[in-house]
Motif scaffolding. Structure first.
Motif, short mmCIF file in Angstrom:
data_model
loop_
_atom_site.label_atom_id
_atom_site.label_comp_id
_atom_site.label_asym_id
_atom_site.label_seq_id
_atom_site.Cartn_x
_atom_site.Cartn_y
_atom_site.Cartn_z
N GLU A 50 0.83 -1.21 0.00
CA GLU A 50 0.00 0.00 0.00
C GLU A 50 0.86 1.26 0.00
N ARG A 51 1.91 1.28 0.82
CA ARG A 51 2.77 2.46 0.88
C ARG A 51 3.63 2.56 -0.38
N SER A 52 4.01 1.43 -0.94
CA SER A 52 4.76 1.45 -2.20
C SER A 52 3.90 2.02 -3.32
N ARG A 53 2.60 1.66 -3.31
CA ARG A 53 1.68 2.19 -4.31
C ARG A 53 1.52 3.70 -4.15
N ALA A 54 1.46 4.17 -2.90
CA ALA A 54 1.34 5.60 -2.66
C ALA A 54 2.60 6.34 -3.12
N ALA A 55 3.77 5.75 -2.87
CA ALA A 55 5.01 6.37 -3.32
C ALA A 55 5.07 6.44 -4.85
N GLN A 56 4.65 5.36 -5.51
CA GLN A 56 4.66 5.36 -6.97
C GLN A 56 3.69 6.40 -7.53
N LYS A 57 2.56 6.59 -6.89
CA LYS A 57 1.59 7.60 -7.32
C LYS A 57 2.18 9.00 -7.20
N HIS A 81 13.65 5.20 -9.61
CA HIS A 81 13.53 4.68 -10.97
C HIS A 81 12.47 3.59 -11.00
N SER A 82 11.73 3.50 -12.12
CA SER A 82 10.63 2.53 -12.22
C SER A 82 11.12 1.09 -12.10
N ASP A 83 12.36 0.82 -12.47
CA ASP A 83 12.89 -0.54 -12.36
C ASP A 83 13.13 -0.96 -10.93
N ASN A 84 13.12 -0.01 -10.01
CA ASN A 84 13.39 -0.32 -8.61
C ASN A 84 12.13 -0.41 -7.78
N ASP A 85 11.02 -0.66 -8.43
CA ASP A 85 9.74 -0.87 -7.73
C ASP A 85 9.49 -2.37 -7.65
N LEU A 86 9.45 -2.90 -6.44
CA LEU A 86 9.29 -4.34 -6.24
C LEU A 86 7.99 -4.86 -6.82
N TYR A 87 6.93 -4.06 -6.78
CA TYR A 87 5.60 -4.49 -7.22
C TYR A 87 5.24 -3.96 -8.61
N ARG A 88 6.22 -3.48 -9.35
CA ARG A 88 5.94 -2.84 -10.64
C ARG A 88 5.18 -3.77 -11.59
N ASP A 89 5.69 -4.96 -11.80
CA ASP A 89 5.08 -5.86 -12.78
C ASP A 89 3.67 -6.28 -12.34
N GLN A 90 3.49 -6.55 -11.07
CA GLN A 90 2.18 -6.94 -10.58
C GLN A 90 1.18 -5.80 -10.69
N GLU A 91 1.61 -4.58 -10.38
CA GLU A 91 0.70 -3.44 -10.48
C GLU A 91 0.31 -3.19 -11.93
N GLN A 92 1.21 -3.46 -12.86
CA GLN A 92 0.89 -3.29 -14.28
C GLN A 92 -0.08 -4.36 -14.77
N HIS A 93 -0.21 -5.45 -14.06
CA HIS A 93 -1.13 -6.52 -14.45
C HIS A 93 -2.44 -6.46 -13.68
N LYS A 94 -2.75 -5.29 -13.13
CA LYS A 94 -4.06 -5.07 -12.53
C LYS A 94 -4.99 -4.48 -13.58
N ILE A 95 -6.15 -5.07 -13.73
CA ILE A 95 -7.13 -4.60 -14.70
C ILE A 95 -8.41 -4.23 -13.95
#
Length: 309
Positions: A50-57, A81-95
């Motif tokens: 949740e906090r990682s998502r807030a930081a990315q936002k 950097h976007s490559d240093n987001d642990l949940y990047r790939d999973q968040e991109q696969h949310k529909i």
């Protein structure tokens, strides 16, 4: 005598076959247990989604528009950097299918709430986290609590066991946890729908300011040119200046990305359609009235003077 020898040979063959089957079963059990232990270890990721998502936002709305305007390429050494987001790939696969419907981009399973989809990612797709390149290796580290400790990786070997070995992805995932920089990016302001008035902690403010300044130095080194220097100054004003108990300076003072509100777009389109229909109705109504206009003919004087017979 010949019959007894053949019987003895058959008995020995059966015993050897049984021993091989039992040994193979034990080896497969050992392999499955080792694989399960490795899987459980890789699943031990301590990073708030949740906090990682807030930081990315915050990064996407309050930083990247200005980085793109400067046409600056952030280094992968930068923790933002976007490559240093642990949940990047999973968040991109949310529909998001609907207001109360979410779908997994990996297996197409549907959920009513986003938090249930997050749990699904943790349980079913935890192997798809954006971990480092050392994933699948085992590391020998003396102090697991020290995130900055040097990690020496050894190639994975069958039968490795003991408390001194853990997957590198588990240890080094902290560097890709955006939740760790939430203090510098003011994530609490984005996460709290109703901001709470809390007493300012000078020690925490100083710690967050130090982290914020270190992010500015690593992401936008002033010696890399005019663009980096301008972005360094911008980052200090946008995020770091607000880490003080003196007050007066608010975070995100330099603005954010101008996003179009979906509701506003829908209302605007409907308004234009209604206006168009209204003008079409007025046009058709006036055209119909002109078609029904009665033309009155004037009676000539000769008809008026004509006497009845």
């Amino acid at each position: 005598m010949r019959f007894s020898n053949s019987k003895w040979v058959s008995l020995c063959f059966c015993l050897l076959l049984s021993l091989q089957i039992i040994q193979g079963y034990k080896e497969s059990e050992t392999a499955r247990t080792l694989k399960l232990e490795q899987g459980n270890a890789a699943h031990e990721v301590h990073c708030s989604r949740e906090r990682s998502r807030a930081a990315q936002k915050i990064i996407e709305e309050y930083l990247m528009p200005f980085v793109e305007k400067e046409q600056y390429q952030m280094s992968r050494r930068c923790r933002l950097h976007s490559d240093n987001d642990l949940y990047r790939d999973q968040e991109q696969h949310k529909i998001r299918v609907d207001v109360n419907e979410w779908k997994c981009g990996y297996c197409r399973k549907r959920f009513y709430e986003e938090k249930h989809l997050d749990q699904h990612f943790d349980n079913r797709h935890y192997d798809l986290l954006n971990v480092d390149e050392e994933h699948g290796r085992f590391c020998d580290v003396l102090d697991f609590s020290n995130q900055s400790s040097q990690v020496k990786c050894k190639p994975q070997k069958a039968g490795i066991s003991g408390t001194h070995y853990k997957p590198c992805s588990v240890l080094q995932s902290h560097s890709r946890c955006l939740a760790d920089v939430c203090g510098a990016l003011h994530c609490d302001l984005v996460m709290d729908s109703t901001p709470r008035k809390t007493k300012c902690n000078p020690a925490a403010a100083s710690r967050n300011q130090h982290l914020c300044e270190s992010l500015a130095d690593s992401c936008f080194p002033v010696n890399e040119g005019p663009s980096a220097s301008r972005l360094h100054e911008f980052f200090l004003r946008q995020f770091c200046d607000a880490h003080t108990c003196k007050g007066g300076q608010k975070p995100f003072s330099r603005g954010h990305r101008k996003t179009r509100n979906v509701f506003y777009l829908i209302v605007s389109i409907l308004t234009l359609m209604l206006l168009l229909l209204f003008y079409i109705f007025i046009y058709m109504h006036r055209r119909g009235m002109k078609g029904k206009t009665v033309q009155l003919k004037r009676i000539s004087k000769s008809v008026q003077k004509k006497k009845p017979s």
